[in-house]
Every structure is written in C-alpha cells, then in structure tokens.
Design a protein around this motif. Structure first.
Motif, PDB file in Angstrom:
ATOM      1  N   VAL A 165      -2.585  12.622  -1.115  1.00 47.34           N
ATOM      2  CA  VAL A 165      -1.739  12.130  -2.200  1.00 47.34           C
ATOM      3  C   VAL A 165      -0.956  10.914  -1.727  1.00 47.34           C
ATOM      4  O   VAL A 165      -0.645  10.770  -0.548  1.00 47.34           O
ATOM      5  CB  VAL A 165      -0.765  13.215  -2.705  1.00 47.34           C
ATOM      6  CG1 VAL A 165      -1.521  14.384  -3.291  1.00 47.34           C
ATOM      7  CG2 VAL A 165       0.152  13.686  -1.582  1.00 47.34           C
ATOM      8  N   GLY A 166      -0.630  10.016  -2.665  1.00 49.41           N
ATOM      9  CA  GLY A 166       0.128   8.821  -2.352  1.00 49.41           C
ATOM     10  C   GLY A 166       1.593   9.143  -2.121  1.00 49.41           C
ATOM     11  O   GLY A 166       2.171   9.997  -2.796  1.00 49.41           O
ATOM     12  N   ARG A 167       2.202   8.460  -1.149  1.00 48.94           N
ATOM     13  CA  ARG A 167       3.616   8.641  -0.828  1.00 48.94           C
ATOM     14  C   ARG A 167       4.479   7.497  -1.353  1.00 48.94           C
ATOM     15  O   ARG A 167       5.651   7.704  -1.665  1.00 48.94           O
ATOM     16  CB  ARG A 167       3.804   8.760   0.680  1.00 48.94           C
ATOM     17  CG  ARG A 167       3.118   9.958   1.318  1.00 48.94           C
ATOM     18  CD  ARG A 167       3.682  11.268   0.810  1.00 48.94           C
ATOM     19  NE  ARG A 167       3.153  12.410   1.549  1.00 48.94           N
ATOM     20  CZ  ARG A 167       3.121  13.640   1.085  1.00 48.94           C
ATOM     21  NH1 ARG A 167       3.565  13.896  -0.138  1.00 48.94           N
ATOM     22  NH2 ARG A 167       2.629  14.632   1.812  1.00 48.94           N
ATOM     23  N   LEU A 194       0.828  -1.212   0.000  1.00 51.18           N
ATOM     24  CA  LEU A 194       0.000   0.000   0.000  1.00 51.18           C
ATOM     25  C   LEU A 194       0.861   1.261   0.000  1.00 51.18           C
ATOM     26  O   LEU A 194       0.551   2.224  -0.691  1.00 51.18           O
ATOM     27  CB  LEU A 194      -0.922  -0.009   1.218  1.00 51.18           C
ATOM     28  CG  LEU A 194      -1.913  -1.173   1.265  1.00 51.18           C
ATOM     29  CD1 LEU A 194      -2.625  -1.210   2.606  1.00 51.18           C
ATOM     30  CD2 LEU A 194      -2.917  -1.074   0.131  1.00 51.18           C
ATOM     31  N   GLY A 195       1.920   1.272   0.777  1.00 51.53           N
ATOM     32  CA  GLY A 195       2.850   2.402   0.772  1.00 51.53           C
ATOM     33  C   GLY A 195       2.499   3.489   1.755  1.00 51.53           C
ATOM     34  O   GLY A 195       3.294   3.858   2.605  1.00 51.53           O
ATOM     35  N   GLY A 196       1.308   4.038   1.649  1.00 52.79           N
ATOM     36  CA  GLY A 196       0.903   5.132   2.527  1.00 52.79           C
ATOM     37  C   GLY A 196       0.616   6.402   1.751  1.00 52.79           C
ATOM     38  O   GLY A 196       0.861   6.502   0.547  1.00 52.79           O
ATOM     39  N   PHE A 202      -0.713   4.577  -8.370  1.00 52.33           N
ATOM     40  CA  PHE A 202      -2.052   4.795  -8.927  1.00 52.33           C
ATOM     41  C   PHE A 202      -2.676   6.076  -8.374  1.00 52.33           C
ATOM     42  O   PHE A 202      -3.904   6.187  -8.301  1.00 52.33           O
ATOM     43  CB  PHE A 202      -2.954   3.595  -8.607  1.00 52.33           C
ATOM     44  CG  PHE A 202      -2.569   2.334  -9.330  1.00 52.33           C
ATOM     45  CD1 PHE A 202      -3.049   2.076 -10.599  1.00 52.33           C
ATOM     46  CD2 PHE A 202      -1.709   1.429  -8.741  1.00 52.33           C
ATOM     47  CE1 PHE A 202      -2.683   0.922 -11.270  1.00 52.33           C
ATOM     48  CE2 PHE A 202      -1.335   0.273  -9.399  1.00 52.33           C
ATOM     49  CZ  PHE A 202      -1.824   0.014 -10.672  1.00 52.33           C
ATOM     50  N   ASP A 203      -1.845   7.042  -8.011  1.00 54.44           N
ATOM     51  CA  ASP A 203      -2.341   8.265  -7.387  1.00 54.44           C
ATOM     52  C   ASP A 203      -3.367   8.984  -8.273  1.00 54.44           C
ATOM     53  O   ASP A 203      -4.440   9.366  -7.812  1.00 54.44           O
ATOM     54  CB  ASP A 203      -1.170   9.196  -7.071  1.00 54.44           C
ATOM     55  CG  ASP A 203      -1.604  10.424  -6.282  1.00 54.44           C
ATOM     56  OD1 ASP A 203      -2.069  10.249  -5.149  1.00 54.44           O
ATOM     57  OD2 ASP A 203      -1.496  11.535  -6.815  1.00 54.44           O
ATOM     58  N   SER A 204      -3.038   9.153  -9.541  1.00 58.35           N
ATOM     59  CA  SER A 204      -3.955   9.864 -10.444  1.00 58.35           C
ATOM     60  C   SER A 204      -5.259   9.106 -10.601  1.00 58.35           C
ATOM     61  O   SER A 204      -6.346   9.699 -10.612  1.00 58.35           O
ATOM     62  CB  SER A 204      -3.290  10.070 -11.806  1.00 58.35           C
ATOM     63  OG  SER A 204      -2.138  10.865 -11.690  1.00 58.35           O
ATOM     64  N   GLU A 226       3.389  -3.131 -10.180  1.00 62.89           N
ATOM     65  CA  GLU A 226       2.784  -1.796 -10.201  1.00 62.89           C
ATOM     66  C   GLU A 226       2.896  -1.080  -8.855  1.00 62.89           C
ATOM     67  O   GLU A 226       1.902  -0.602  -8.289  1.00 62.89           O
ATOM     68  CB  GLU A 226       1.314  -1.906 -10.607  1.00 62.89           C
ATOM     69  CG  GLU A 226       1.078  -2.529 -11.968  1.00 62.89           C
ATOM     70  CD  GLU A 226       0.916  -4.052 -11.885  1.00 62.89           C
ATOM     71  OE1 GLU A 226       1.240  -4.631 -10.819  1.00 62.89           O
ATOM     72  OE2 GLU A 226       0.464  -4.651 -12.869  1.00 62.89           O
ATOM     73  N   ILE A 227       4.106  -1.014  -8.309  1.00 60.06           N
ATOM     74  CA  ILE A 227       4.380  -0.153  -7.161  1.00 60.06           C
ATOM     75  C   ILE A 227       5.643   0.636  -7.495  1.00 60.06           C
ATOM     76  O   ILE A 227       6.499   0.165  -8.251  1.00 60.06           O
ATOM     77  CB  ILE A 227       4.541  -0.936  -5.845  1.00 60.06           C
ATOM     78  CG1 ILE A 227       5.729  -1.896  -5.903  1.00 60.06           C
ATOM     79  CG2 ILE A 227       3.275  -1.715  -5.517  1.00 60.06           C
ATOM     80  CD1 ILE A 227       5.973  -2.613  -4.587  1.00 60.06           C
ATOM     81  N   VAL A 228       5.752   1.842  -6.961  1.00 57.81           N
ATOM     82  CA  VAL A 228       6.829   2.738  -7.392  1.00 57.81           C
ATOM     83  C   VAL A 228       8.209   2.198  -7.036  1.00 57.81           C
ATOM     84  O   VAL A 228       9.198   2.503  -7.702  1.00 57.81           O
ATOM     85  CB  VAL A 228       6.642   4.152  -6.792  1.00 57.81           C
ATOM     86  CG1 VAL A 228       5.402   4.804  -7.357  1.00 57.81           C
ATOM     87  CG2 VAL A 228       6.563   4.103  -5.265  1.00 57.81           C
ATOM     88  N   GLU A 229       8.294   1.369  -5.980  1.00 63.01           N
ATOM     89  CA  GLU A 229       9.598   0.862  -5.563  1.00 63.01           C
ATOM     90  C   GLU A 229      10.170  -0.164  -6.529  1.00 63.01           C
ATOM     91  O   GLU A 229      11.375  -0.452  -6.489  1.00 63.01           O
ATOM     92  CB  GLU A 229       9.502   0.235  -4.167  1.00 63.01           C
ATOM     93  CG  GLU A 229       9.201   1.215  -3.059  1.00 63.01           C
ATOM     94  CD  GLU A 229       7.740   1.567  -2.928  1.00 63.01           C
ATOM     95  OE1 GLU A 229       7.403   2.408  -2.082  1.00 63.01           O
ATOM     96  OE2 GLU A 229       6.910   1.006  -3.699  1.00 63.01           O
ATOM     97  N   ALA A 230       9.334  -0.741  -7.395  1.00 60.93           N
ATOM     98  CA  ALA A 230       9.805  -1.814  -8.276  1.00 60.93           C
ATOM     99  C   ALA A 230      10.905  -1.333  -9.213  1.00 60.93           C
ATOM    100  O   ALA A 230      11.825  -2.089  -9.540  1.00 60.93           O
ATOM    101  CB  ALA A 230       8.634  -2.380  -9.075  1.00 60.93           C
TER     102      ALA A 230
END
Length: 592
Positions: free
Chosen positions: A209-211, A193-195, A218-220, A400-404
């Motif tokens: 907003v997503g962190r 989820l991230g936060g 998927f923030d937008s 599909e997570i930014v850390e990937a």
C-alpha cells in the motif's frame, strides 16, 4: 451354471441292461464337473490378475506424470492455509514521461518460524543472528523455546540471505513469497513518489500500500486489476529531475542553506517536469515521521509543496501585472519612491535608496518595496485579493500527491490596506514554491490559468487571467531584471532568462522575524521572449560567505543556483541556445 446329475437315471438303466457298472458313469460325470469348475476358476483368476495389472500400470503412470511435473516446476516452501479475503499483492509500475521506471515490483521472500517444529532452537537462533546482525539472539531463544507457535523473523530477505537460511536446515524455519516495492533510482524524486509499505499480511502474500506521494494518492488505481497492469505515467523527466537535484544539492551546500526546493514546470500545461525538496530520503527505506519538533526538520517534509513561506519580492510581478492589465499604470508610468513610506505606525523601506521616483519597469527591475506598495494602493484590497485568487495563490494546489492538501496558503485575518501594501511585495501572505511556479506560468504563457499536475497527458486550457499584451510586457520586465537588475547571476548565455528575486525574513515560531535568517527565492521563465518553462528555486536560511560579510539576498544565493540549473536542464529539455553573432560577421556572395 446348470449342473449335470452324476447318476442320470436313463443312462443307469441302459448300463444295467448291457451289464455295465453304473459307478463308471458317476465317475466320468464327476471328472467332467471338476474340469468345468477348474476352468471357471482359472478364468476368474486370469481376469483378476489382468485388472490388478491395469490398476498397477495406471498408478505408476500417475506417479510418473506427477514426478515429471514436480521436476519441471520451481521449488517452493509449503504454505499454511489462510482464511478470509484474498490479498491482492500485484501493483502497477510508475514511469516518467519517457517510460523510464520510477517504481516497480520485485519478487522476494519473507522469513518466519514455527517453533514447535524446530529441532535445535539454540543453534538456529545463533546462526540467524550471524545472517541478520540486527536480530537479538536472547530474544530469539526465548521465542523459540517458549509457547509461541508462530513468529515473523524478517518481512523481506534477499536471495543470498534466503540461501544461507536454507543452509541452516531446520524444519521450523519457513519462507513466504513476497512482492516488495522497489525504487531503482533511490532518493531521486522521493517526495513525488512518497513510498509504500505492507498492509494486510499473510504467510503466502502481503498487500503493498502507498504511504505518501503519488503512491498513496493513486493507491486504488495502482492496485486495480482492471487496469491490466498498465503503468502510471508521470509528467516528470527522469534525466531533468536528476540534473535539478544534483545542482540544487550543490547550491544548497555552497550557500550553507538548511534546506532547498525547486519546481520546474511547463508554462502551457502545468506539467511538473522536476520537483525537488532537500534534504530528501530513500523511499526503499522510508524513515519514520518526527514525533516532536519542527516538521520541516524531517527529510519527509516536502518543501516544494507543503512548505508555505513569505516569498518576498517575487510577488511584485503579480502586483505590476494586475496594475498593467487593469490600465492603472503603464511600463513607463513614474512612481513615487521617496522613503520611508509611512502608514500609521508602519514604515516601508527599500533595500537601497532609488531616488524620488522610478518607472514601473524600474520598480520591478530594482525591486522597490515603496514603489510596489504605492501601486498596490491604487489597486485596492478587494481587487488585489480577487486577482491573487484567480492565480490560485489563496488555496491549496491541485497537484496529485497527498501532501498538496496540507500546503494551504496563510492569509491575513483582516485584508486591510496595510496588508494590501505588504502583500504586494511578498510579506503578509505565505504560499509554497509550487504555488509560485503555477502563478508565474499563468503570467508568462499569455495569461491563461495554469493548474499544476504531476500526470503526463493532454491538459485543457484554463481561464484567461490577464491579456496577452500584459503578459508580453511583464515578460520584458522580467528579462530586464536578469539582464540589468537584481538577478544578473541567473543570466544564462543563449537562453534569455527572465525572473524575479525574493528575499523574505524568516518568521520565528514565537512571533516576529529573525534578523539573520531569510528565505531566498528566485522565480524564473525561459526563454523570456517565448517562455516554455518556469523554474522556481527556494533556499532556506542561505548565506553566501565568500565575501567579507555574509550575503543572504536571493540575488546572491537563489539566482545563481537557478541559473546553473537552467544551464544544465535546458539542453535536456530540447531547447537550443540562441547564439548572437558578432558585429560584422556574415557570409558574402562573391561573384566570379
């Protein structure tokens, strides 16, 4: 109005002729005129009174309707006017594959102050500190009695805190509506989820907003009103995620490990059913990133995705799968395992002495570095690199997570023959546990490429990497690794687990390797005869201290933890255990 003459000449002449007084005619006409004027004035007064009455009635009706509407509405604080673009606060929910809530929104309030409107700033500061102990009373007093006209006190407060602030009763304390992001399961699936946090803020609204994680990826989409409030559906299974986290946390503690990671994946679709990185955090109170030191020491670090490690002997499966698929060897081909294997100044040794030769199957079952390196020599560097690239081990995973994107494999600068030999048994190339899970899924599902995804839904089949016959042969070998090889502690009755252990020395930041620190990994498939899922478990610096000497190999550390996870998770995944009946047991039809 036509005025009648008071002394009409004709009537005056007639009156004189009859000997009457003309003054009587004037008095009569004057009386009639006054009566007409009185009647006209009365009509005007009555009309004005009627109009005033209607106006008063309408005014009372408007006031009554407004009072009724206010009585039926929710109470709210006055809102200061803001300029600029409107802030979109609404954010879609995130749910698991079964519709269980992973992230949602909660209506709350913020607290701010307008010092010029305060009546008793000293008392207000004292009572606010009683409600919020983390506030500094002296600083509040300076702010309230200084030149500031506006200041935030708390961005999020609970309904109980809001009521206590209301009870202070000072007009300088104001509330603003807020929509905060709530993660009802706490740390569960935190790294996925991230936060989130607040972006643009006003007194009447705030932008969420997503962190990190899917919240940022998927923030937008989550903020897009065009989606009609539809939730984002992930491939995670909440109950399985909870079981994996609980067992992995216990295993990490028992094995005295610094950290741990686990990935449970569908072998056909690449859907991630559970993804765990420990230590973790609560996304409701996301900690700050580390500004110095090793990034992996932070609970924000996602070991399953960002952590790239030498994964040791788990890579032997790829070497043997390629050699089988290209017809270089068969499962029964005998391989020279006399050691050490000398290449220039390098010496390759086995953990145990396995004798002068082993079959290809036993090279995997016994985990022979020498045997695997000799097979890799037959494959060659160019073909090895091309095969690993087909498995997706040379590029970041498309999860599909930014850390990937930051989980980029570390490759040798010069892919020489010695690199080919060491990479064949998992040294010299670093990848993440997620890379390993996707590659094992490709090997196990019949040989078609798997790309990991965190989203639930249909997935198009990938390209063929190995043949179905090769996949069957490798699955049989992986089953033997568990039934009679290095991973017997991972065997789970009824589920025919197959897999491969991997123990890699941990590199030092300054170069070289630690002698007493390892990364222990176990990559497994279950059921081995017709795999449905892949499970990868990785432990950072594990050490089993139950014996006379510490044991660090994956067979003693990662394998039993993975076995317990499968034992707990398989029933939750709907897999029925296969119970073997005892010899001689059966049902006999008795004739009458």
């Amino acid at each position: 109005m036509i005025r009648t003459p008071l002394r009409p000449l004709a009537r005056i002449l007639e009156a004189r002729a009859r000997g009457e007084s003309p003054a009587a005619i004037e008095r009569e006409n004057l009386r009639l005129r006054h009566e007409q004027m009185r009647d006209a004035a009365r009509d005007r007064a009555e009309g004005r009174l009627l109009m005033l009455g209607v106006m008063f009635f309408a005014a009372f009706l408007v006031v009554g309707v407004r009072m009724g509407s206010l009585a039926a509405s929710e109470p709210s604080e006055p809102r200061a006017a803001t300029s600029g673009a409107a802030i979109v606060a609404q954010r879609a929910d995130i749910v698991d594959r079964n519709g269980n809530i992973l992230a949602t929104n909660l209506a709350t309030h913020s607290l701010y102050a307008q010092p010029p409107n305060m009546i008793e700033p000293l008392r207000v500061a004292r009572e606010l500190v009683a409600i919020f102990p983390d506030l500094d009373e002296e600083k509040l007093v300076r702010d309230f009695t200084g030149k500031r006209k506006f200041l935030w006190i708390k961005k999020k407060i609970s309904p109980e805190q809001m009521q206590r602030v209301h009870d202070i009763g000072d007009p300088g304390l104001m509330f603003g509506p807020r929509e905060m992001r709530l993660y009802p399961n706490g740390p569960l699936a935190a790294h996925v989820l991230g936060g989130s946090g607040f972006g643009r803020e006003g007194v009447s609204s705030a932008e969420v907003v997503g962190r990190a994680g899917v919240e940022k990826a998927f923030d937008s989409w989550l903020r897009d009103p065009a989606n009609g409030g539809a939730p984002l559906r992930l491939s995670l299974d909440l109950s399985v995620q909870a079981a994996v986290e609980r067992v992995l946390a216990g295993g990490m503690k028992l094995m005295n490990a610094k950290g741990a990671a686990a990935v449970l994946m569908d072998v056909q679709t690449g859907e991630v059913i559970a993804l765990v990185s420990l230590p973790d955090f609560d996304p409701n109170e996301r900690p700050r990133p580390l500004v110095k030191g090793d990034a992996s020491d932070s609970p924000l670090f996602n070991r399953a995705v960002q952590g790239v490690y030498e994964l040791g002997s788990t890579f032997k499966t790829f070497t043997i799968a390629q050699a089988l698929d290209e017809g270089i060897v068969s499962p029964a081909t005998m391989i020279d395992t006399k050691g050490p294997l000398v290449w220039g100044r390098h010496r390759i040794r086995d953990f145990h002495n396995y004798g002068p030769q082993l079959s290809v199957t036993d090279v995997l079952v016994e985990s022979s570095n020498i045997g695997t390196a000799r097979i890799a020599q037959r494959i060659g560097a160019e073909r090895q690199r091309a095969f690993l690239e087909k498995l997706g081990l040379l590029e970041p995973t498309p999860l599909e997570i930014v850390e990937a994107a930051s989980g980029k494999p570390l490759l040798p600068q010069n892919w020489s023959e010695i690199s080919t030999m060491t990479i064949s048994y998992g040294h010299g190339l670093s990848a993440s546990p997620l890379h390993l899970a996707a590659a094992y899924a490709t090997i196990a599902n019949g040989g078609t490429r798997v790309r990991p995804t965190i989203l639930a839904g249909p997935v198009a089949p990938g390209d063929r990497v190995i043949s179905e016959s090769t996949s069957r042969a490798v699955r049989s070998m992986l089953r033997q690794v568990v039934s009679r090889g290095t991973a017997t502690f991972a065997d789970v009755e009824g589920y025919a687990v197959g897999g491969k252990t991997g123990t890699a020395d941990k590199p030092k930041p300054t170069g070289g390797y630690y002698k007493d620190k390892v990364i222990g990994t176990f990559a497994s498939i279950f059921p081995a005869d017709d795999p449905a899922y892949v499970l990868v478990v990785s432990l950072d610096e594990p050490e089993d201290r139950t014996g006379s000497e510490p044991r660090r190999t994956a067979g003693w550390t990662a394998a039993p933890v993975a076995g317990e996870i499968i034992r707990r998770a398989a029933p939750l995944l709907g897999l029925r255990p296969e119970i073997e009946t005892a010899a001689g047991f059966g049902v006999t039809l008795a004739a009458n």
